[in-house]
Design an enzyme around this catalytic site. Structure first.
Site, PDB file in Angstrom:
ATOM      1  N   HIS A  64      15.030   1.554  18.903  1.00 37.45           N
ATOM      2  CA  HIS A  64      14.988   0.530  19.952  1.00 37.45           C
ATOM      3  C   HIS A  64      14.699  -0.805  19.295  1.00 37.45           C
ATOM      4  O   HIS A  64      14.382  -0.861  18.100  1.00 37.45           O
ATOM      5  CB  HIS A  64      13.978   0.879  21.054  1.00 37.45           C
ATOM      6  CG  HIS A  64      12.533   0.904  20.625  1.00 37.45           C
ATOM      7  ND1 HIS A  64      12.066   1.728  19.616  1.00 37.45           N
ATOM      8  CD2 HIS A  64      11.445   0.217  21.074  1.00 37.45           C
ATOM      9  CE1 HIS A  64      10.760   1.544  19.474  1.00 37.45           C
ATOM     10  NE2 HIS A  64      10.356   0.629  20.336  1.00 37.45           N
ATOM     11  N   HIS A  66      12.372  -3.176  19.619  1.00 38.07           N
ATOM     12  CA  HIS A  66      11.052  -3.769  19.367  1.00 38.07           C
ATOM     13  C   HIS A  66      10.968  -4.150  17.887  1.00 38.07           C
ATOM     14  O   HIS A  66      11.447  -3.419  17.018  1.00 38.07           O
ATOM     15  CB  HIS A  66       9.939  -2.754  19.683  1.00 38.07           C
ATOM     16  CG  HIS A  66       9.350  -2.907  21.049  1.00 38.07           C
ATOM     17  ND1 HIS A  66       8.838  -1.838  21.751  1.00 38.07           N
ATOM     18  CD2 HIS A  66       9.159  -3.997  21.845  1.00 38.07           C
ATOM     19  CE1 HIS A  66       8.356  -2.262  22.915  1.00 38.07           C
ATOM     20  NE2 HIS A  66       8.551  -3.566  22.997  1.00 38.07           N
ATOM     21  N   ASP A  68       8.743  -4.065  15.610  1.00 38.61           N
ATOM     22  CA  ASP A  68       8.155  -3.169  14.602  1.00 38.61           C
ATOM     23  C   ASP A  68       9.143  -2.074  14.175  1.00 38.61           C
ATOM     24  O   ASP A  68       8.840  -1.277  13.288  1.00 38.61           O
ATOM     25  CB  ASP A  68       6.816  -2.566  15.070  1.00 38.61           C
ATOM     26  CG  ASP A  68       6.851  -1.903  16.434  1.00 38.61           C
ATOM     27  OD1 ASP A  68       7.564  -2.397  17.321  1.00 38.61           O
ATOM     28  OD2 ASP A  68       6.162  -0.882  16.612  1.00 38.61           O
ATOM     29  N   HIS A  69      10.356  -2.084  14.778  1.00 35.89           N
ATOM     30  CA  HIS A  69      11.395  -1.112  14.412  1.00 35.89           C
ATOM     31  C   HIS A  69      12.659  -1.762  13.851  1.00 35.89           C
ATOM     32  O   HIS A  69      13.525  -1.068  13.329  1.00 35.89           O
ATOM     33  CB  HIS A  69      11.750  -0.250  15.631  1.00 35.89           C
ATOM     34  CG  HIS A  69      10.572   0.501  16.162  1.00 35.89           C
ATOM     35  ND1 HIS A  69      10.392   1.844  15.962  1.00 35.89           N
ATOM     36  CD2 HIS A  69       9.476   0.064  16.844  1.00 35.89           C
ATOM     37  CE1 HIS A  69       9.242   2.220  16.511  1.00 35.89           C
ATOM     38  NE2 HIS A  69       8.667   1.157  17.046  1.00 35.89           N
ATOM     39  N   HIS A 246       3.796   6.248  13.650  1.00 37.05           N
ATOM     40  CA  HIS A 246       3.627   5.141  14.597  1.00 37.05           C
ATOM     41  C   HIS A 246       2.210   5.221  15.163  1.00 37.05           C
ATOM     42  O   HIS A 246       1.983   5.238  16.378  1.00 37.05           O
ATOM     43  CB  HIS A 246       4.673   5.224  15.705  1.00 37.05           C
ATOM     44  CG  HIS A 246       4.847   3.951  16.489  1.00 37.05           C
ATOM     45  ND1 HIS A 246       4.012   3.592  17.523  1.00 37.05           N
ATOM     46  CD2 HIS A 246       5.742   2.948  16.390  1.00 37.05           C
ATOM     47  CE1 HIS A 246       4.405   2.435  18.027  1.00 37.05           C
ATOM     48  NE2 HIS A 246       5.453   2.025  17.355  1.00 37.05           N
TER      49      HIS A 246
HETATM   50 ZN   LIG Z   1       6.810   0.574  18.030  1.00 34.40          ZN
HETATM   51 ZN   LIG Z   2       8.372   0.108  20.975  1.00 32.63          ZN
END
Ligand SMILES: [Zn+2]
Ligand SMILES: [Zn+2]
Length: 289
Positions: A64, A66, A68-69, A246
């Site tokens: 996805h 976001h 942090d990805h 995570h």
């Molecule tokens: Zn995340």
């Molecule tokens: Zn996320």
């Protein structure tokens, strides 16, 4: 299982702190393919620290959008290109990934064009194919297949768990999700389930440290899974090994591996790995970084 899974970044959320772990990214070598799943900050260094040439990059999956990805996806590919990448790379991700990639190469237009002319490099923009996917089959290529399941990560609707299969080996990534029972069917019998996890007492400490506490707690509880819930999914799915990644929190000095193990053991008594950066995981266990 054949292949290798390396946890490059195991922290939930985009912020980093001195000496702390890196946001989410994972390297999967399966069936002769080199796969990166999620590209949080630090992914490029993580891949090279795992002993892999960036020129070997082959398939990249984003669960996805976001940050942090996805924050270091563009820099990963651009750095691979300057390291001599000569073979095409396919990027798989939800709707919006193509816009990310096009915007990235546009931002780097000056550098890309000058290196083509000045250093005789191939055009990076022609070496990367972007495939936006939804739920269901994502890839079927020889013995490798990848399927996606939409998970529960409000307010993000385009967030997908991924299942990789190759000749009887299967690895499932939960992506970011609140407790989501359909994930147990999706992960049924997998050799390894990587599931995101949050520790309740850690969340309370995190919330106490942060100004916007109540709102943050509300977001975390609605969008992420507690460690015990990850264990419940693993138990219902009957997986070979549960790997927590995570992690929220990931950098609280007063929370250690024993706290995570204690929380998961209430629901899962099978093989268990608490993720940390650089860890190599197989269905037999783990090797220290
Ligand atoms: Zn995340
Ligand atoms: Zn996320």
């Amino acid at each position: 299982m054949s292949g290798r899974l390396v946890l490059l970044g195991t922290k939930g959320g985009p912020a980093i702190r001195p000496g702390g772990p890196w946001p989410t990214s994972t390297l999967l070598e399966l069936g002769g393919r080199t796969v990166v799943v999620d590209c949080g900050l630090g992914v490029t260094r993580g891949v090279t620290d795992a002993g892999l040439s960036l020129k070997a990059l082959d398939l990249v999956f984003i669960t996805h959008l976001h940050s942090d990805h996805v924050l270091e996806l563009g820099p990963l590919l651009h750095t691979a290109w300057t390291a001599g990448l000569a073979t095409p790379v396919t990027l798989f991700g939800p709707v919006g990934l193509n816009r990310y990639w096009q915007s990235f190469v546009q931002a780097l237009e000056f550098d890309i064009e000058i290196r083509i002319v000045d250093e005789g490099r191939p055009d990076l923009r022609k070496m990367v194919e972007v495939v936006e996917f939804g739920e269901g089959e994502v890839l079927s290529d020889g013995d490798l297949s990848v399927t996606a399941l939409r998970v529960d990560h409000p307010p993000v609707t385009e967030c997908f768990a991924l299942r990789f299969e190759h000749q009887g080996t299967s690895i499932v990534f939960s992506a970011d999700t609140a407790f989501f029972p359909p994930l147990a069917d999706f992960a049924r019998g997998a050799d390894i389930l990587l599931h995101e996890a949050m520790l309740e007492k850690g969340v309370e400490r995190l919330v106490a440290r942060t100004g916007n506490g109540a709102r943050l707690r509300e977001h975390l509880m609605a969008s992420h899974s507690l460690a015990g819930e990850a264990g419940t999914i693993a138990a219902r799915a009957g997986v070979g090994r549960l790997v927590l990644n995570h992690l929220i929190p990931a950098d609280d000095p007063d929370i250690g591996e024993a706290d995570w193990v204690e929380a998961v053991r209430k629901t899962w008594n099978g093989p268990l790995t608490i993720g940390r950066d650089g860890l190599v995981v197989t269905d037999k266990g783990e090797d220290a970084p």
